[in-house]
Design an enzyme around this catalytic site. Structure first.
Site, PDB file in Angstrom:
ATOM      1  N   ALA A  64     -25.003 -18.950   6.623  1.00  0.00           N
ATOM      2  CA  ALA A  64     -25.743 -18.922   7.880  1.00  0.00           C
ATOM      3  C   ALA A  64     -26.217 -20.342   8.192  1.00  0.00           C
ATOM      4  O   ALA A  64     -26.250 -21.212   7.320  1.00  0.00           O
ATOM      5  CB  ALA A  64     -26.927 -17.970   7.781  1.00  0.00           C
ATOM      6  N   GLY A 109     -23.786 -16.188   3.789  1.00  0.00           N
ATOM      7  CA  GLY A 109     -23.363 -15.264   4.833  1.00  0.00           C
ATOM      8  C   GLY A 109     -21.861 -15.187   4.986  1.00  0.00           C
ATOM      9  O   GLY A 109     -21.331 -14.191   5.477  1.00  0.00           O
ATOM     10  N   GLU A 112     -20.801 -12.650   2.514  1.00  0.00           N
ATOM     11  CA  GLU A 112     -21.242 -11.358   3.045  1.00  0.00           C
ATOM     12  C   GLU A 112     -20.304 -10.872   4.150  1.00  0.00           C
ATOM     13  O   GLU A 112     -20.014  -9.676   4.243  1.00  0.00           O
ATOM     14  CB  GLU A 112     -22.686 -11.468   3.538  1.00  0.00           C
ATOM     15  CG  GLU A 112     -23.661 -11.634   2.377  1.00  0.00           C
ATOM     16  CD  GLU A 112     -25.085 -11.901   2.805  1.00  0.00           C
ATOM     17  OE1 GLU A 112     -25.959 -11.078   2.501  1.00  0.00           O
ATOM     18  OE2 GLU A 112     -25.338 -12.942   3.456  1.00  0.00           O
ATOM     19  N   GLU A 132     -28.231 -18.439  -2.023  1.00  0.00           N
ATOM     20  CA  GLU A 132     -29.473 -18.391  -1.238  1.00  0.00           C
ATOM     21  C   GLU A 132     -30.718 -18.742  -2.038  1.00  0.00           C
ATOM     22  O   GLU A 132     -31.687 -19.279  -1.494  1.00  0.00           O
ATOM     23  CB  GLU A 132     -29.643 -16.996  -0.610  1.00  0.00           C
ATOM     24  CG  GLU A 132     -28.714 -16.702   0.565  1.00  0.00           C
ATOM     25  CD  GLU A 132     -27.383 -16.108   0.132  1.00  0.00           C
ATOM     26  OE1 GLU A 132     -26.636 -15.649   1.010  1.00  0.00           O
ATOM     27  OE2 GLU A 132     -27.084 -16.093  -1.090  1.00  0.00           O
TER      28      GLU A 132
END
Length: 254
Positions: A64, A109, A112, A132
């Site tokens: 992200a 992300g 993910e 993260e």
């Protein structure tokens, strides 16, 4: 536009994250574009396979957008996490087969997003991880639930707790990807071509049956809450500022 979309033929489409300058990182605008495109794709009855990949040779999706997240409070983080999870759940449950062609960094992300795909092909240069914790947060787009379904609880916790990044060989050995290819997009098209030669309704019923088993215990809402809680800590601010400033974070457990 942060994404590109083209149809290889009537039955196979390619969605490409198109932010190579930022290693194809996901900001809110990109998620909205993906969301809208998935709605369009879902209505295309001729389309049976969608391939997701990243622009350029370096990155599938590197995570992200840290600069966008850095100054979020916990309410804004919850909204961002909830929206990202909604988009990825749409991909996971799309009435098409979704293949991830992972051409480089597949982190945070990005992993993910890959986990929401049905099949994942990695290049021999791809890197995978959920780093993260290095930013003072946790995965917020579904990895706390989906990763353990793929690699098992122990390995999932190891990856998320350490933030370690692994190569394609290890990713293959633990099941994150099903194949390594010098050109994952070409390999994804080859696999997609095999799939579209089968009975389309049978393929989708098989996907629904397998996803029903995998999804019934997904507690995504709790992940969203835990992700958002991280944004009320000083460690999150320190972690993301350190990332942007390209230095090691100094966490204080606050």
């Amino acid at each position: 536009m942060n994404i590109c979309y083209e149809k290889i033929n009537d039955n196979i489409g390619v969605l490409k994250i198109n932010r190579p300058k930022y290693l194809n990182s996901l900001n809110k605008e990109t998620l909205i574009e993906i969301d809208n495109l998935i709605d369009t794709i879902e209505k295309d009855n001729n389309l049976h396979v969608i391939i997701i990949t990243g622009e350029g040779e370096k990155s599938f999706v590197a995570g992200a957008d840290i600069k966008e997240m850095k100054d979020m409070n916990s309410v804004e983080a919850m909204e961002f996490s909830r929206y990202g999870n909604k988009v990825f759940s749409k991909i996971e449950n799309l009435n098409k087969v979704v293949i991830g062609a992972i051409n480089g960094f597949c982190l945070g992300g990005g992993l993910e997003l890959a986990l929401a795909c049905d099949i994942r092909i990695g290049s021999n240069k791809a890197k995978f991880g959920q780093p993260e914790v290095n930013l003072g947060i946790i995965p917020g787009f579904g990895a706390t639930q989906r990763l353990s379904k793929v690699v098992g609880v122990s390995k999932s916790k190891e990856m998320i707790f350490t933030g370690d990044i692994i190569d394609s060989n290890e990713a293959l050995s633990i099941g994150i990807i099903s194949k390594i290819s010098e050109n994952p997009l070409v390999e994804a098209i080859n696999i997609g071509s095999k799939i579209i030669s089968k009975a389309p309704k049978a393929i989708i019923q098989a996907k629904k049956a397998m996803n029903f088993s995998n999804n019934k215990n997904l507690f995504i809402d709790y992940e969203v809450e835990c992700f958002a809680n991280c944004f009320s800590t000083k460690d999150q601010k320190e972690g993301m500022e350190a990332f942007i400033e390209k230095r090691s974070p100094q966490f204080e457990n606050r």
